[in-house]
Design an enzyme around this catalytic site. Sequence first.
Site, PDB file in Angstrom:
ATOM      1  N   ASP A 263       0.816  -1.333   0.292  1.00 57.08           N
ATOM      2  CA  ASP A 263      -0.033   0.062  -0.076  1.00 57.08           C
ATOM      3  C   ASP A 263       0.808   1.331  -0.004  1.00 57.08           C
ATOM      4  O   ASP A 263       1.998   1.210   0.334  1.00 57.08           O
ATOM      5  CB  ASP A 263      -1.120   0.099   1.420  1.00 57.08           C
ATOM      6  CG  ASP A 263      -2.173   0.783   1.055  1.00 57.08           C
ATOM      7  OD1 ASP A 263      -2.415   1.522   0.211  1.00 57.08           O
ATOM      8  OD2 ASP A 263      -3.021   0.550   1.984  1.00 57.08           O
TER       9      ASP A 263
ATOM     10  N   ASP B 134     -10.803   2.213  -3.364  1.00 54.97           N
ATOM     11  CA  ASP B 134     -11.327   1.746  -1.942  1.00 54.97           C
ATOM     12  C   ASP B 134     -12.826   1.687  -2.110  1.00 54.97           C
ATOM     13  O   ASP B 134     -13.350   1.370  -1.043  1.00 54.97           O
ATOM     14  CB  ASP B 134     -10.753   2.769  -0.937  1.00 54.97           C
ATOM     15  CG  ASP B 134      -9.706   2.495  -0.362  1.00 54.97           C
ATOM     16  OD1 ASP B 134      -8.979   1.378  -0.729  1.00 54.97           O
ATOM     17  OD2 ASP B 134      -8.946   3.270   0.467  1.00 54.97           O
TER      18      ASP B 134
HETATM   19  C1  DGJ Z   1      -5.769   1.706   1.728  1.00 48.43           C
HETATM   20  C2  DGJ Z   1      -6.445   0.451   0.978  1.00 48.43           C
HETATM   21  O1  DGJ Z   1      -6.670   0.923  -0.236  1.00 48.43           O
HETATM   22  C3  DGJ Z   1      -7.376  -0.300   1.769  1.00 48.43           C
HETATM   23  O2  DGJ Z   1      -7.597  -1.518   1.080  1.00 48.43           O
HETATM   24  C4  DGJ Z   1      -6.648  -0.734   3.118  1.00 48.43           C
HETATM   25  O3  DGJ Z   1      -5.586  -1.410   2.988  1.00 48.43           O
HETATM   26  C5  DGJ Z   1      -6.089   0.383   3.983  1.00 48.43           C
HETATM   27  N1  DGJ Z   1      -5.213   1.363   3.056  1.00 48.43           N
HETATM   28  C6  DGJ Z   1      -5.428   0.146   5.210  1.00 48.43           C
HETATM   29  O4  DGJ Z   1      -4.951   1.287   5.683  1.00 48.43           O
END
Ligand code: DGJ
Length: 685
Positions: free
Chosen positions: A433, A496
């Site tokens: 991430d 997300d």
């Molecule tokens: C952002 C990501 O897009 C989510 O899927 C998740 O992993 C969060 N970060 C975790 O902090």
Amino acid sequence: MKLKLDGHSTALILEQTDDDDIHWSWFGPASLAEMATPAGFQRLPASPDQPVGPSLMPGHGRGFHGIAQIEAFCATTRRRVQLGQPELRQNGDALHIAARDDHLGLEVGTTFKFQGDALVITTTLNHTGQSPIDLIRAASALPPAPDWANEVVTHAGAWGREGYEARRSWTTGRVEQLGRGGRPGFDGGPTLSLTEAGAGENRGRWLTAHLAWSGPFRMAVEKATDGSAQILAERRFAPGEIRLEPGEELDLPAVMLTVSESGLNTIRRALNTAIRSMGRSLVRPVHFNTWEARYFDVTEAGCIALAQDAAGLGAERFVLDDGWFKGRRNDQTSLGDWTVDPVQFPNGLGPLITAVQQAGMEFGLWLEPEMVSPDSDVYRAHPDWVLGWPQEPLPTGRNQLVLDLALPAVADYLFESISALLDANEISYLKWDCNRDLYPAMRDGIERPGAQTKALYRLLDRIRSNYPVEIESCASGGGRIDAGIARHTDRFWASDATDAIDRLRIQRSTGLIMPHERLGAHVGPSPNPMTGRQIPMSFRVLTAFFGHFGIEADPGHFSPDEKAVLQRGIEFYKSHRNWMHEGQLVMASEPGDDPDVQLLVSDDGARAFARVMRIDTPKRPLPSRVRLAGLTADARYNLVEYALAGDPVEWPIGEYSGAGLMAEGLALDPGRALSGRLIYLERTA
Ligand code: DGJ
């Protein structure tokens, strides 16, 4: 001299004319390449006596006022870079042009090569002179824009709402898509299309440029008053970022250029195919990801229970998301301290991994290696490891700072921390991430975002070459999706947003570049945590079906009926994924149309799924016929509907010709808001 390069069905012709300039005479269907001619150029009063028309590797100083190939300066000799006459040559399946500044000793070389129908253009700078040269900007590619283009299409968006098509009419001047954040960002990244009014998924001419680069970029088109027009694709340099020392070489990021006479689907196919050929071919297991099921509340017992539930639904890979490492209970702490939290996981990750494996799944782990929390042991020990140091206070984003990956000590620390996790545990997958932009991307008073991007690529490669792990690229969702990082990773988290309606739009736009099997598409909770919308399970399953399927919700909140729908969808996915993941996504409807109609057509054209998704209540009780796309006109297909609930599982529809299905269509509109239909087509003749 005229040189021709052939792609699958596209051709490029470059021509060096009597004026010694190199012209782009043809980039389009190979079947029409006889139309290649360099544009004639009219000399007007008040214009240079030696006409300067559109050419490749242009410079300033002869009366050309468009975009130059390179803008650079040598402070020692107080000379700007001025390239001499370029040379054109062919080398096997590549064309090369090269030009040189004889005074400063700078050579610029560009190579054109087809990957299927995507023309890949790479440019290298080679400094053979005596004094350093400071680069202001340097184009990876500067092809001419076709004169039929009168619209520019990019995508706009923000966190959780990526993928809105943005069209502007373009008759003169410059349209620019800039990426300053150090990640490509949520608004479509380094991709820009030119088209003609009225063009769509299956009609009209398109030309799309994509820069294979995950750092700051500039994509632009500019039309001069003389009618000449250029497409600019380049890595964006910060002031002073690139000083080429004598003997140094700099590779600029590759540009992928595609052209179509028959709609955007042709562009999608060319880009998807080229990117697919750069990556690894993998069987894509059904994911279960803990994030929207538990957020930071992950414990050994809780995750074991989740894993058992997930396996019962058909999941094949369990990914433990954020919250598992030392002290991490929220987003304010602990990034950089990559050891297992002793309270949440008192026995390490071992018992959870064993339970995951016993349930028949593999184990994956979330990390955010580029980042550090000010409240972390590693930051307390090494405050000088962050970008921007020693500026005080440093601006945080999601309460975190960015590590300077170009520092060898930082890259080694991260490699060793990740190695320790991979050595001690059976982890076959990393979700990587990156939850903020790079600001300031500074070291020693100069912004260096490009060094950060290159160091990231090196770190990813170092991990993949030492461990048999797959890596997912995530950047707060779809903040880093480009062909540059695609070479170093295996999958993308597209957004997300798990709201299935938003996802239809997001996966459509992201899928213009990325092959669908690389895009994580998960069944989320209902009501959706981001939008509050309640969306039936069947609609959520069908949305995820055309990506790399996963689940991102607490199975304990699913009703027995919802579980049954999900299980059946997963069975369909497993029994068809092999051909689906080598097949091509084809849009049969335009962005924003309702119903949204998409097909996944197998590589050999022998089968396909058509998916028809109705978002709102149809305006009339007699809905329009649904026309398909991407089929073979003179083939015949047997159509069967796959039902996600009830009996029988398969409903025969009938046999029809490809031409009929594409030109006339069938009554396939589901007819009710938030419902979808999945039709399996098999070629019979
Ligand atoms: C952002 C990501 O897009 C989510 O899927 C998740 O992993 C969060 N970060 C975790 O902090």
